[in-house]
Design a protein around this motif. Structure first.
Motif, PDB file in Angstrom:
ATOM      1  N   ARG A 157       0.834  -1.201   0.000  1.00 55.62           N
ATOM      2  CA  ARG A 157       0.000   0.000   0.000  1.00 55.62           C
ATOM      3  C   ARG A 157       0.873   1.258   0.000  1.00 55.62           C
ATOM      4  NH1 ARG A 157      -5.329   0.113   1.376  1.00 55.62           N
ATOM      5  NH2 ARG A 157      -5.180  -1.936   2.382  1.00 55.62           N
ATOM      6  N   GLU A 158       1.930   1.253   0.813  1.00 54.52           N
ATOM      7  CA  GLU A 158       2.827   2.412   0.872  1.00 54.52           C
ATOM      8  C   GLU A 158       3.540   2.634  -0.457  1.00 54.52           C
ATOM      9  OE1 GLU A 158       4.284   2.927   5.456  1.00 54.52           O
ATOM     10  OE2 GLU A 158       5.275   1.373   4.261  1.00 54.52           O
ATOM     11  N   ALA A 159       3.976   1.554  -1.091  1.00 52.29           N
ATOM     12  CA  ALA A 159       4.689   1.673  -2.366  1.00 52.29           C
ATOM     13  C   ALA A 159       3.768   2.204  -3.457  1.00 52.29           C
ATOM     14  CB  ALA A 159       5.275   0.323  -2.764  1.00 52.29           C
ATOM     15  N   LEU A 160       2.509   1.803  -3.456  1.00 44.32           N
ATOM     16  CA  LEU A 160       1.549   2.312  -4.439  1.00 44.32           C
ATOM     17  C   LEU A 160       1.321   3.809  -4.254  1.00 44.32           C
ATOM     18  CD1 LEU A 160      -1.168  -0.511  -4.450  1.00 44.32           C
ATOM     19  CD2 LEU A 160       0.458   0.006  -6.274  1.00 44.32           C
ATOM     20  N   ASP A 161       1.362   4.256  -3.028  1.00 41.70           N
ATOM     21  CA  ASP A 161       1.077   5.664  -2.732  1.00 41.70           C
ATOM     22  C   ASP A 161       2.174   6.607  -3.219  1.00 41.70           C
ATOM     23  OD1 ASP A 161      -0.789   7.498  -1.570  1.00 41.70           O
ATOM     24  OD2 ASP A 161       0.609   7.820   0.061  1.00 41.70           O
ATOM     25  N   LEU A 162       3.299   6.048  -3.654  1.00 48.47           N
ATOM     26  CA  LEU A 162       4.414   6.878  -4.125  1.00 48.47           C
ATOM     27  C   LEU A 162       4.350   7.169  -5.625  1.00 48.47           C
ATOM     28  CD1 LEU A 162       7.331   5.042  -2.261  1.00 48.47           C
ATOM     29  CD2 LEU A 162       6.120   7.105  -1.520  1.00 48.47           C
ATOM     30  N   TYR A 163       3.258   6.759  -6.269  1.00 51.01           N
ATOM     31  CA  TYR A 163       3.205   6.744  -7.737  1.00 51.01           C
ATOM     32  C   TYR A 163       3.556   8.090  -8.389  1.00 51.01           C
ATOM     33  CZ  TYR A 163      -1.260   9.252  -7.721  1.00 51.01           C
ATOM     34  OH  TYR A 163      -2.239  10.195  -7.573  1.00 51.01           O
ATOM     35  N   ASP A 164       3.190   9.216  -7.751  1.00 47.13           N
ATOM     36  CA  ASP A 164       3.360  10.514  -8.405  1.00 47.13           C
ATOM     37  C   ASP A 164       4.440  11.391  -7.756  1.00 47.13           C
ATOM     38  OD1 ASP A 164       2.043  10.969  -6.045  1.00 47.13           O
ATOM     39  OD2 ASP A 164       0.644  12.443  -6.858  1.00 47.13           O
TER      40      ASP A 164
END
Length: 394
Positions: A89-96
């Protein structure tokens, strides 16, 4: 002696119905599920089909996962999988956030190979290994995509997001799977890749299938097919187009539209005859075998369980077919066999699903519903049956 499963979906439905202050008759009328079916499901005498669960969830204004009990947290903790979800979840939140100066990523080509290998491992049902490695790959892939900016880099990142969707879906984290799909669309747009965009609409349509929102699911299929018209003609486009046709067939089947389902299956069959076995193209398992397996699924969705069992008995799947896909097929056949009274055969298929893909099977709601139905149907249960129930979670 191992205990029986203490709570089934029917019990959760009854509890949710009472919270809404509805009688069984009122819920049956709202959901268009027969009163007889609802009472038997709540009492645990009848397994709840995905269509029934979806209809009841919509009538109760609840997510399907709340009625199925997903995610199965106690079992996830036992398998030490619960702690692997938050890093994803944390890694996905870094997308931008752009390139992270503290991340020293591998080269694009190396990351592309590793992202593809994680896709393969998901199909091999090695979910724990994939979930453990995925966050670091996503962080590296995010940094590379922002720094490099090439189509290859964005496609590689999209592949990582697709794997995050697969892991989240298989473990029952539906909210996380939706976030992963949004990230996949974001990367697909930057890659200017209509094939990835079409695949994302297919995966979204499956989410609406599970939620029993067939109208929206069909709209997404149409959008996916329209998106693919922008892609270069070839095998890759054909494979994703064929998979969208299969998704449309299952949606129509669950919506009790047999003629439309058959038309979509026929079109998928024509495409598969052209592509041949194409299981590794975006790891969609597409090809003649997948069309045949979906034919079984559609018959079951149309409540033609006897025909589904008969068609399944005539199938011989390739020996190298992805274990996760074969196990899913075994679970669906087991459900059809239960409905036709073939309880011993149904349990054999549940055992086969566990043998092929234990991590996936343990968290598969159809497996749990089928086991609960077998538990109610069997007067005397052998030890291996009771042990299976303890393994699922009691």
């Amino acid at each position: 002696m191992p205990g029986r499963m203490e709570e089934h979906t029917g019990a959760r439905i009854a509890r949710a119905r009472k919270r809404r202050r509805l009688t069984q008759r009122e819920l049956a009328d709202r959901s268009h599920v027969s009163y007889s079916t609802l009472t038997k499901v709540e009492q645990g005498y009848l397994p709840a089909s995905p269509a029934v669960i979806g209809a009841l969830a919509r009538a109760l204004s609840l997510p399907v996962a709340e009625l199925t009990g997903q995610p199965y947290l106690a079992e996830l903790r036992q398998d030490r999988l619960d702690g692997l979800i938050h890093p994803i979840r944390e890694a996905l939140d870094l997308y931008d956030l752009g390139a992270d100066p503290d991340v020293v990523p591998r080269r694009v080509g190396e990351l592309t190979l590793r992202a593809d290998e994680l896709c393969r491992l998901v199909r091999a049902a090695d979910i724990k290994r994939v979930a453990a490695e995925l966050p670091s790959l996503l962080r590296e892939a995010t940094a590379v995509a922002h720094a490099d900016g090439t189509t290859e880099a964005w496609r590689m990142l999209a592949s990582g997001y697709r794997t995050a969707y697969d892991v989240a879906t298989k473990l029952g984290f539906i909210d996380l799977s939706a976030i992963a799909l949004d990230c996949l669309e974001w990367a697909a747009q930057r890659a200017s890749d209509p094939v990835l965009g079409g695949m994302r609409q297919y995966l979204r349509a499956l989410a609406y299938l599970r939620a029993s929102d067939y109208r929206t699911g069909k709209r997404l299929i149409r959008l996916g097919l329209s998106r693919l018209e922008q892609a270069e003609a070839g095998r890759e486009r054909d494979v994703v187009t064929g998979q969208l046709q299969l998704g449309a067939a299952v949606l129509a089947g669950r919506d009790q539209d047999g003629d439309t389902a058959e038309a979509h299956l026929a079109e998928a069959g024509r495409i598969a005859a052209r592509t041949g076995p194409a299981e590794k193209v975006h790891w969609l398992s597409f090809g003649p075998a997948n069309v045949a397996v979906h034919g079984v699924s559609v018959l079951a969705e149309l409540d033609r369980y006897g025909e589904a069992v008969e068609k399944a008995e005539g199938l011989k799947l390739p020996g190298d077919w992805p274990p996760s896909r074969t196990a899913h097929h075994c679970a669906e056949v087991a459900r059809a066999q239960l409905w036709t009274g073939r309880t011993d055969a149904a349990f054999r298929n549940l055992l086969e699903a566990r043998k092929l893909a234990p991590q996936q099977t343990r968290y598969h709601p159809v497996v749990r519903e089928t086991y609960a139905g077998l538990e109610s149907a069997k007067r005397r249960m052998p030890d291996d049956f009771l042990n299976y129930g303890a393994w699922l979670g009691s």
